[in-house]
Design a protein around this motif. Structure first.
Motif, short mmCIF file in Angstrom:
data_model
loop_
_atom_site.label_atom_id
_atom_site.label_comp_id
_atom_site.label_asym_id
_atom_site.label_seq_id
_atom_site.Cartn_x
_atom_site.Cartn_y
_atom_site.Cartn_z
N GLU A 11 7.47 -26.53 23.98
CA GLU A 11 6.20 -26.15 24.06
C GLU A 11 5.81 -24.68 24.45
N ILE A 12 6.74 -24.14 25.26
CA ILE A 12 6.78 -22.69 25.64
C ILE A 12 6.85 -21.90 24.30
N LEU A 13 8.22 -22.36 23.48
CA LEU A 13 8.45 -21.66 22.49
C LEU A 13 7.35 -21.65 21.22
N ALA A 14 6.92 -22.97 21.13
CA ALA A 14 5.53 -22.98 20.32
C ALA A 14 4.50 -22.07 20.51
N GLY A 15 4.43 -22.08 21.99
CA GLY A 15 3.28 -21.03 22.43
C GLY A 15 3.52 -19.50 22.12
N ALA A 16 4.79 -19.31 22.41
CA ALA A 16 5.17 -17.84 22.31
C ALA A 16 5.19 -17.47 20.74
N TYR A 17 4.94 -18.42 19.94
CA TYR A 17 4.62 -17.92 18.42
C TYR A 17 3.32 -18.23 18.03
N GLU A 18 2.62 -19.37 18.49
CA GLU A 18 1.17 -19.76 17.96
C GLU A 18 0.30 -19.34 19.14
N GLY A 19 0.57 -19.13 20.43
CA GLY A 19 -0.32 -18.94 21.48
C GLY A 19 -1.37 -17.85 21.26
N PRO A 20 -2.49 -17.80 22.07
CA PRO A 20 -3.25 -16.98 21.84
C PRO A 20 -2.99 -15.45 21.93
N LEU A 21 -1.74 -15.21 22.92
CA LEU A 21 -1.23 -13.90 22.97
C LEU A 21 0.27 -13.85 22.52
#
Length: 647
Positions: free
Chosen positions: A404-414
């Protein structure tokens, strides 16, 4: 609710007081009952608080209660108040459950150690301070818990105070984290100066009411100062150097510091201050960059560490970097989710390492182990479960939170693609060094010295029962947030969405537009799984199949290998840059020049010599000889008449 929260905190405080003041007179069983009972009561009250808050949940989404005014000076006011929302619920539940299991484990681990009552008093005090930190309703009260966990870490890391390495490690932890705490203090002062309050709810409401872009410079300064505190407390670059040395404390201390308290405080503080960081996207990007860099940097050091606990220490630094990476990408819930799962599997890893250390009479060098799974089955299986979790193997808790962190690192707001790829590479390194530890410690041929091998045995049920409980949580904790690519709804994210600023708000503040293109979440997950699988396979090949390969590579790339073994010589650099100049200045200037020459030689001894000289003259005047007295009287009369004449 206000009573349950107060009892949750007062239980460990009472246990610390009873054992700390009267524990010397108690039996070991009584000390254990008080220490574990206090932690158990705190856990029960924390879970009851969670139930009471949720049934039904307040419309405002939080519960706040002021017990009394703590500080009042002019317009500054700080209350002794608790702030409880869904984030507090997650933190208090996780902290108390893990701390209680560590208390239970400590009964067996510390039963033959001196200072048994003192150890449990410190553990209870540690729990009280961490709960104060995560339950506080304002920044000054959070700072009390913040400094409290720093004090307790100093006491527990240096628990074996007769051993110089332990006392030095305690002092190192205390001093290095103080550097970051200066930033935290200045950040809190700037919050009051800018917003006129230090209460969480009021601070967040006033920040939300600011027009878009207004006050962004002040908010950026505040966030960077607060993050400096988090860098020290949560052992990020460049203030991470205290955490590996913290291994000098008893193993339960390592588990408590690395999993449930102290190092998670910085991550929680950044997540709690998410409204401030949402208004300062540049600061948030720095949080993510430092988190990603720390995760990779510490993982590379862990590759070549042969001390089992020290390797786990660098693993903790790396995993904390993951949490900051998630927060920096704007996916705060993912960072807290990994904090929760990490608390279970990292405490399990340390406690299992303690079980190995216990069986090996204190030996921690993995090169002197091997084949222990045959004699320590419970320890082996629980360590393996925690390793599978931290490596991100599917169906174990770390898989859910890490991806979930890795996906957020690519797709997250920042999020940024380079953060994702750096995190994915780190995931592969993590799987490699963790399975390296499994294979070197528990598998293959035994390298245990013969005189020690006869005494290797499984730990008692006092130690293995908490291991089994933590292994259970290391498996199931991730299922609270089934990922969307696998048909889930990421319930944990939705649960904490009410606490954190929305992705849209982060994008507005950063004045960027998120472009919807690139690999899908499922493809990103596949890459991270491939990296973890490659790490596991490489570890198997190096340490079970072709065991000559690590030595060959170490010779082939000797410069890089020495760099990793010596941890990039960072400690040596700090010793040259900071320690030696301070020590030399203290010795030559403060000691010899100031203390010995000026104060002792000039002021103290000089005054004594002057007084002694004057006394010697007066002693000769008071000789008891009448002719001498008459001469002094005559001399005095002449001098007086001369004074009158010349005036």
């Amino acid at each position: 609710m206000e009573t349950l929260l107060l009892l949750m905190l007062l239980s460990p405080l009472a246990g610390a007081a009873l054992n700390g003041i009267f524990g010397r007179r108690f039996s070991q069983a009584s000390v254990s009952a008080i220490g574990c009972g206090a932690a158990g009561l705190s856990m029960i009250f924390a879970l009851l608080s969670a139930w009471t808050f949720s049934h039904p949940e307040p419309e405002a989404g939080f519960f706040q209660h002021t017990y009394f005014t703590w500080i009042q000076s002019g317009s500054f006011r700080a209350d002794f108040a608790f702030y409880y929302d869904r984030l507090t619920l997650v933190m208090t539940s996780t902290v108390t459950v893990v701390a209680f299991l560590i208390h239970l484990y400590s009964r067996g681990y510390m039963e033959h150690e001196g200072g048994y009552y003192r150890f449990f008093a410190y553990l209870n005090l540690f729990l009280f301070m961490m709960l104060t930190l995560v339950s506080a309703g304002n920044y000054p009260l959070m700072f009390v818990g913040w400094e409290g966990v720093g004090l307790c870490s100093y006491l527990l890391i240096g628990f074996y105070f007769t051993r110089k390495s332990a006392s030095d490690a305690g002092k190192k932890a205390f001093i290095v984290t103080r550097i970051g705490d200066v930033g935290f203090t200045l950040g809190v002062a700037l919050i009051f100066w800018t917003l006129g309050t230090v209460d969480f709810h009021d601070v967040f409401e006033r920040v939300r009411s600011l027009p878009l872009g207004e006050g962004q410079g002040a908010l950026t300064a505040i966030c960077l100062l607060l993050f400096l505190g988090a860098v020290g407390k949560s052992a990020q670059l460049p203030l991470y150097v205290w955490l590996p040395d913290a291994m000098e404390g008893p193993t339960p201390v390592s588990a408590l510091i690395h999993a449930a308290t102290m190092v998670t405080a910085g991550v929680y503080m950044v997540a709690r201050s998410n409204v401030l960081y949402a208004g300062a996207p540049e600061a948030l990007e720095i949080v993510g960059a430092i988190g990603g860099a720390t995760a990779f940097f510490a993982a590379t050091i862990a590759l070549c560490q042969n001390d089992l606990k020290r390797m786990l220490a660098y693993s903790t630094i790396s995993q904390l970097g993951y949490m900051f990476l998630g927060c920096g990408a704007g996916v705060f819930a993912a960072g807290i989710f990994h904090l929760m799962t990490h608390a279970f599997f990292k405490s399990l890893l340390f406690l299992a390492a303690g079980s190995v250390m216990h069986a090996m009479s204190g030996e921690l060098d993995m090169r002197k182990m091997g084949g222990l799974r045959h004699k320590m089955r419970a320890t082996f299986w629980t360590f393996l479960i925690a390793t599978l979790a931290i490596s991100g193997v599917p169906m174990f808790s770390g898989f859910f939170s890490k991806d979930e962190i890795l996906a957020g690192a690519y797709e997250g707001p920042l999020g940024k693609p380079w953060l994702y790829w750096l995190g994915t590479l780190t995931a592969g390194l993590t799987a490699f060094y963790m399975f390296r530890a499994v294979f070197m410690t528990f598998c293959g041929r035994s390298r245990v010295p013969p005189e020690l091998a006869r005494h290797v045995h499984e730990s008692s049920s006092k130690m293995t029962a908490p291991l089994i409980a933590l292994a259970f949580f290391s498996v199931v904790a991730g299922y609270v947030s089934w990922p969307k690519p696998l048909g889930g709804s990421e319930a944990f994210d939705r649960y904490l969405a009410r606490v954190f600023e929305s992705p849209e708000a982060l994008l507005r503040a950063s004045a960027t537009v998120k472009v919807e293109h690139g690999p899908s979440t499922g493809v990103l997950m596949a890459f991270s799984l491939a990296a973890a699988g490659l790490g596991i396979l490489t570890a198997w090949w190096f340490y079970l199949k072709s065991t000559e390969w690590p030595e060959r590579l170490a010779e082939r790339f000797s410069v890089l290998y020495d760099l990793l073994v010596h941890k990039y010589y960072v400690d040596e650099f700090y010793n040259w840059l900071v320690v030696r100049p301070v020590r030399a200045g203290s010795e030559k200037v403060l000691w010899h020049a100031m203390d010995a020459s000026l104060i002792d030689g000039g002021l103290v001894n000089g005054t004594a010599r002057a007084t002694s000289g004057v006394g010697g003259v007066l002693r000769r005047m008071q000789s008891g000889n009448l002719r001498s007295y008459a001469a002094w009287v005559l001399l005095g009369a002449v001098l007086w008449l001369a004074y009158i004449a010349f005036r």
